[in-house]
Design a protein around this motif. Structure first.
Motif, mmCIF file in Angstrom:
data_model
loop_
_atom_site.group_PDB
_atom_site.id
_atom_site.type_symbol
_atom_site.label_atom_id
_atom_site.label_comp_id
_atom_site.label_asym_id
_atom_site.label_seq_id
_atom_site.Cartn_x
_atom_site.Cartn_y
_atom_site.Cartn_z
ATOM 1 N N LEU A 336 18.404 1.963 -98.415
ATOM 2 C CA LEU A 336 19.313 1.435 -97.384
ATOM 3 C C LEU A 336 18.600 0.383 -96.551
ATOM 4 O O LEU A 336 17.461 0.577 -96.122
ATOM 5 C CB LEU A 336 19.763 2.572 -96.468
ATOM 6 C CG LEU A 336 20.559 2.207 -95.208
ATOM 7 C CD1 LEU A 336 21.941 1.662 -95.585
ATOM 8 C CD2 LEU A 336 20.712 3.419 -94.296
ATOM 9 N N LEU A 337 19.270 -0.746 -96.364
ATOM 10 C CA LEU A 337 18.769 -1.780 -95.450
ATOM 11 C C LEU A 337 19.829 -2.006 -94.382
ATOM 12 O O LEU A 337 21.022 -2.127 -94.702
ATOM 13 C CB LEU A 337 18.496 -3.085 -96.206
ATOM 14 C CG LEU A 337 17.946 -4.240 -95.358
ATOM 15 C CD1 LEU A 337 16.926 -5.068 -96.136
ATOM 16 C CD2 LEU A 337 19.029 -5.137 -94.797
ATOM 17 N N LEU A 338 19.418 -2.026 -93.121
ATOM 18 C CA LEU A 338 20.346 -2.289 -92.013
ATOM 19 C C LEU A 338 19.996 -3.618 -91.383
ATOM 20 O O LEU A 338 18.841 -3.866 -91.020
ATOM 21 C CB LEU A 338 20.256 -1.187 -90.952
ATOM 22 C CG LEU A 338 20.567 0.252 -91.396
ATOM 23 C CD1 LEU A 338 20.548 1.183 -90.177
ATOM 24 C CD2 LEU A 338 21.915 0.340 -92.100
ATOM 25 N N ASP A 339 21.012 -4.459 -91.237
ATOM 26 C CA ASP A 339 20.822 -5.776 -90.650
ATOM 27 C C ASP A 339 21.954 -6.054 -89.663
ATOM 28 O O ASP A 339 22.975 -5.353 -89.660
ATOM 29 C CB ASP A 339 20.829 -6.846 -91.762
ATOM 30 C CG ASP A 339 20.555 -8.248 -91.224
ATOM 31 O OD1 ASP A 339 21.258 -9.192 -91.651
ATOM 32 O OD2 ASP A 339 19.686 -8.388 -90.352
ATOM 33 N N ALA A 340 21.780 -7.011 -88.802
ATOM 34 C CA ALA A 340 22.890 -7.591 -88.001
ATOM 35 C C ALA A 340 23.721 -6.512 -87.304
ATOM 36 O O ALA A 340 23.186 -5.667 -86.589
ATOM 37 C CB ALA A 340 23.743 -8.465 -88.923
ATOM 38 N N ASP A 341 25.046 -6.489 -87.571
ATOM 39 C CA ASP A 341 25.930 -5.585 -86.808
ATOM 40 C C ASP A 341 25.620 -4.116 -87.062
ATOM 41 O O ASP A 341 25.897 -3.262 -86.210
ATOM 42 C CB ASP A 341 27.396 -5.870 -87.170
ATOM 43 C CG ASP A 341 27.875 -7.192 -86.570
ATOM 44 O OD1 ASP A 341 28.809 -7.802 -87.125
ATOM 45 O OD2 ASP A 341 27.273 -7.608 -85.551
ATOM 46 N N ALA A 342 25.045 -3.789 -88.193
ATOM 47 C CA ALA A 342 24.681 -2.382 -88.422
ATOM 48 C C ALA A 342 23.612 -1.968 -87.417
ATOM 49 O O ALA A 342 23.630 -0.846 -86.889
ATOM 50 C CB ALA A 342 24.176 -2.191 -89.852
ATOM 51 N N LEU A 343 22.695 -2.881 -87.107
ATOM 52 C CA LEU A 343 21.647 -2.585 -86.115
ATOM 53 C C LEU A 343 22.266 -2.456 -84.726
ATOM 54 O O LEU A 343 21.904 -1.573 -83.941
ATOM 55 C CB LEU A 343 20.604 -3.686 -86.128
ATOM 56 C CG LEU A 343 19.815 -3.851 -87.430
ATOM 57 C CD1 LEU A 343 18.948 -5.090 -87.394
ATOM 58 C CD2 LEU A 343 18.964 -2.608 -87.707
ATOM 59 N N ASN A 344 23.231 -3.318 -84.444
ATOM 60 C CA ASN A 344 23.890 -3.260 -83.125
ATOM 61 C C ASN A 344 24.670 -1.954 -82.968
ATOM 62 O O ASN A 344 24.667 -1.337 -81.900
ATOM 63 C CB ASN A 344 24.826 -4.461 -82.942
ATOM 64 C CG ASN A 344 24.058 -5.772 -82.909
ATOM 65 O OD1 ASN A 344 22.895 -5.811 -82.469
ATOM 66 N ND2 ASN A 344 24.654 -6.837 -83.414
ATOM 67 N N LEU A 345 25.303 -1.503 -84.058
ATOM 68 C CA LEU A 345 26.032 -0.218 -83.989
ATOM 69 C C LEU A 345 25.052 0.922 -83.735
ATOM 70 O O LEU A 345 25.293 1.798 -82.908
ATOM 71 C CB LEU A 345 26.796 0.018 -85.295
ATOM 72 C CG LEU A 345 28.050 -0.845 -85.502
ATOM 73 C CD1 LEU A 345 28.535 -0.735 -86.954
ATOM 74 C CD2 LEU A 345 29.166 -0.410 -84.537
ATOM 75 N N VAL A 346 23.910 0.898 -84.409
ATOM 76 C CA VAL A 346 22.900 1.958 -84.196
ATOM 77 C C VAL A 346 22.409 1.916 -82.753
ATOM 78 O O VAL A 346 22.288 2.947 -82.081
ATOM 79 C CB VAL A 346 21.721 1.782 -85.170
ATOM 80 C CG1 VAL A 346 20.544 2.665 -84.767
ATOM 81 C CG2 VAL A 346 22.154 2.107 -86.607
ATOM 82 N N ALA A 347 22.179 0.690 -82.254
ATOM 83 C CA ALA A 347 21.637 0.551 -80.888
ATOM 84 C C ALA A 347 22.566 1.178 -79.863
ATOM 85 O O ALA A 347 22.123 1.712 -78.842
ATOM 86 C CB ALA A 347 21.421 -0.929 -80.556
ATOM 87 N N GLY A 348 23.855 1.189 -80.158
ATOM 88 C CA GLY A 348 24.818 1.693 -79.166
ATOM 89 C C GLY A 348 25.302 3.101 -79.421
ATOM 90 O O GLY A 348 26.236 3.563 -78.753
ATOM 91 N N ASP A 349 24.668 3.827 -80.366
ATOM 92 C CA ASP A 349 25.220 5.148 -80.715
ATOM 93 C C ASP A 349 24.092 6.131 -81.023
ATOM 94 O O ASP A 349 23.408 6.016 -82.054
ATOM 95 C CB ASP A 349 26.137 4.971 -81.939
ATOM 96 C CG ASP A 349 26.818 6.262 -82.347
ATOM 97 O OD1 ASP A 349 28.007 6.220 -82.702
ATOM 98 O OD2 ASP A 349 26.155 7.329 -82.300
ATOM 99 N N SER A 350 23.895 7.095 -80.166
ATOM 100 C CA SER A 350 22.751 8.020 -80.334
ATOM 101 C C SER A 350 22.899 8.872 -81.595
ATOM 102 O O SER A 350 21.897 9.214 -82.238
ATOM 103 C CB SER A 350 22.634 8.923 -79.099
ATOM 104 O OG SER A 350 23.857 9.600 -78.896
ATOM 105 N N ALA A 351 24.122 9.137 -81.995
ATOM 106 C CA ALA A 351 24.300 9.950 -83.215
ATOM 107 C C ALA A 351 23.831 9.152 -84.432
ATOM 108 O O ALA A 351 23.144 9.672 -85.321
ATOM 109 C CB ALA A 351 25.771 10.340 -83.362
#
Ligand SMILES: NC(=O)C1=CN([C@@H]2O[C@H](COP(=O)(O)OP(=O)(O)OC[C@H]3O[C@@H](n4cnc5c(N)ncnc54)[C@H](OP(=O)(O)O)[C@@H]3O)[C@@H](O)[C@H]2O)[C@H](O)CC1
Ligand SMILES: [K+]
Length: 501
Positions: A336-351
């Protein structure tokens, strides 16, 4: 292979080495090495070449004084701007000053007309090295700013004066640093010469080991990227193979209005050798990619994410649907590679953060500084103030391989290993190059590359392709992400020709 050592480590090495050598030997060796590099930079016959040597108050200045004496002896017309050491300076610096005074070098005083008054062939920056403690001020600041306006070569000794040798930032606030054509660094290479502002201020970097015993150099946890770190994972293709032999990539993104990002990533994944590539859309799926009909375009909903290497993020958007898709991907154990909006979603969601951190298969994250700042919960300035530290922090926090993009991208592992990339240029500062990098790294993962080597190789190839495009096509301005894709394929095949087995 290419260790990078911090100032603290260099101090310890220098101390250990000096203890086993007669006083001043290291500085004499540094001065000789500097003079040799300077002669390389001068017209064939050094005689008549006008060299301005800036000698600062510390031992960096001592190196410069030693070099000045050698260059005067070689027939150059040397002028020394000497800033006396507080008290008398170190014994080795005093001896260097004595040698410079005994040479034909001329000691001159600084005045506003000094620099523009002569056709200098070379300026040697020996103002400050690893002892810089604060921003250049007063005459030092004025001198640095004026030297930067000269159209002449500048050789920085050890570190361009004004630059932080560890972080590559210009010591500020609102600091000034000398912009060197070349830097000759002593004892070992330094991270600050290769990341943040370092590449802009250090120019071409060479290292003079000063013949210090390698046993005195501690194992490094920080290196400059190199093909040798990852090329062994390149495999030449067996005739008896099929597309399934080269993995599946699923690029997940493409919220409505952002369909281009996943297409760029997917095209790159295909051109980097993946067997099958899917472009999965969080919004309305394209029926097909007219420019690359080999791609399989689908809706992201309902796809079996365990069946492919996932590149999540390009144009994914911030919707609840996107977040739910991401949660599903994190729940798999596929590469799995996370880039761009996937990183932003992670940044805003502790789960999502917990799901990422606890995921059995380590992910690869490819943030640019703003995305890194969101993930770290700090400002961009804090990220950029120490990029190696920031990348290591994120890697440990999310138990992932982190690629902190930018000038001198930093790749870090959760264990604290870090590599600064050595390729690339400002032409990459254009829309879509991040999508291309994500697709490239995902393709290598799909072809079985371990995460660490896939990240090192992807960053290196991405930058190398841009270097070749600029060197051959000259389009440092206006290079497009789409042009990178075939150039990266060519770089992969060149590398395979030399290294694959
Ligand atoms: N020691 C050796 O055998 C070798 C040393 N090498 C060279 O030495 C330098 C490191 O030398 P060092 O004297 O520790 O530091 P610098 O020469 O970089 O300068 C520090 C002096 O300058 C003053 N300082 C620091 N910042 C500023 C500033 N912004 N404005 C004015 N002055 C400044 C500082 O004194 P302060 O008390 O005022 O802080 C020091 O006097 C290393 O880089 C090498 O070039 C070689 O490796 C060869 C062997
Ligand atoms: K310097």
């Amino acid at each position: 292979m290419n260790p990078l050592h911090t100032v603290a480590k260099i101090r310890a090495i220098e101390q250990a080495a000096a203890a086993s050598l007669p006083s001043g030997v290291l500085m004499q060796r540094a001065g000789q090495a500097a003079a040799n590099t300077a002669l390389d930079m001068l017209p064939a016959a050094a005689g008549g070449a006008r060299v301005l040597v800036l000698a600062g108050p510390g031992n960096n200045g001592g190196d410069a004084l030693e070099a000045a004496a050698h260059l005067a002896l070689a027939g150059a017309r040397v002028s020394i701007l000497h800033y006396a050491a507080a008290a008398a300076g170190s014994p080795e610096r005093q001896a260097a000053l004595q040698r410079a005074r005994s040479s034909d070098a001329q000691f001159v005083d600084y005045h506003g007309e000094l620099l523009p008054s002569q056709p200098w062939s070379l300026v040697i920056d020996g103002l400050f090295g690893i002892g810089l403690q604060r921003p250049l001020a007063g005459e030092f600041r004025q001198l640095a700013a004026q030297v930067n306006t000269l159209h002449t070569q500048i050789l920085a000794l050890d570190v361009p004066s004004g630059l932080d040798a560890d972080t590559g930032t210009v010591v500020g606030p609102h600091g000034v640093a000398l912009r060197a054509t070349r830097t000759l660094s002593f004892i070992a290479d330094k991270p600050g010469l290769h990341t943040a502002d370092g590449r802009d201020y250090a120019g071409l970097v060479d290292v003079a080991s000063l013949d210090i015993d390698c046993a005195l150099l501690p194992p490094a946890r920080l290196h400059l990227n190199d093909v040798r770190y990852f090329a062994r994972h390149l495999r030449s293709r067996r005739q008896n193979s099929h597309k399934g032999s080269y993995g599946n990539v699923a690029v997940v993104g493409g919220a409505d209005g952002m369909a281009g990002a996943p297409i760029l990533a997917a095209r790159m994944a295909l051109h980097a050798g993946a067997g099958r590539v899917y472009a999965l859309f969080a919004g309305t799926a394209l029926p097909y990619d007219a420019g690359q009909p080999e791609l399989m375009c689908r809706s992201a909903a309902g796809y079996d994410y365990s069946s492919a290497t996932i590149v999540a993020g390009p144009g994914l958007g911030a919707s609840a649907h996107a977040s739910s898709l991401l949660a599903g991907m994190l729940a798999t154990d596929t590469p799995l590679l996370l880039d761009a909006d996937a990183l932003n979603l992670v940044a805003g969601d502790s789960a999502l953060q917990t799901a990422l951190r606890t995921r059995p298969a380590m992910a690869v994250l490819t943030p640019h500084p703003l995305e890194a700042a969101r993930l770290a919960g700090c400002s961009i300035a804090e990220i950029q103030s120490d990029r190696v530290h920031a990348a290591r922090q994120l890697a440990a926090r999310f138990n992932a391989i982190v690629v902190l993009k930018g000038s001198g991208s930093v790749i870090a592992s959760p264990a604290g290993e870090a590599v600064i990339n050595s390729t690339g240029n400002a032409a990459l500062a254009t829309a879509g190059t991040g999508d291309v990098l994500a697709g490239l790294c995902g393709s290598l993962l799909a072809q079985g590359w371990p995460q660490w080597q896939a990240a090192l190789a992807a960053v290196w190839l991405h930058g190398m392709a841009a270097d070749v495009l600029v060197a051959e096509g000259g389009n440092a301005i206006g290079l497009t992400a789409s042009e990178l894709i075939p150039a990266i394929r060519a770089a992969i095949n060149r590398m395979a020709m030399h290294h694959a087995f």
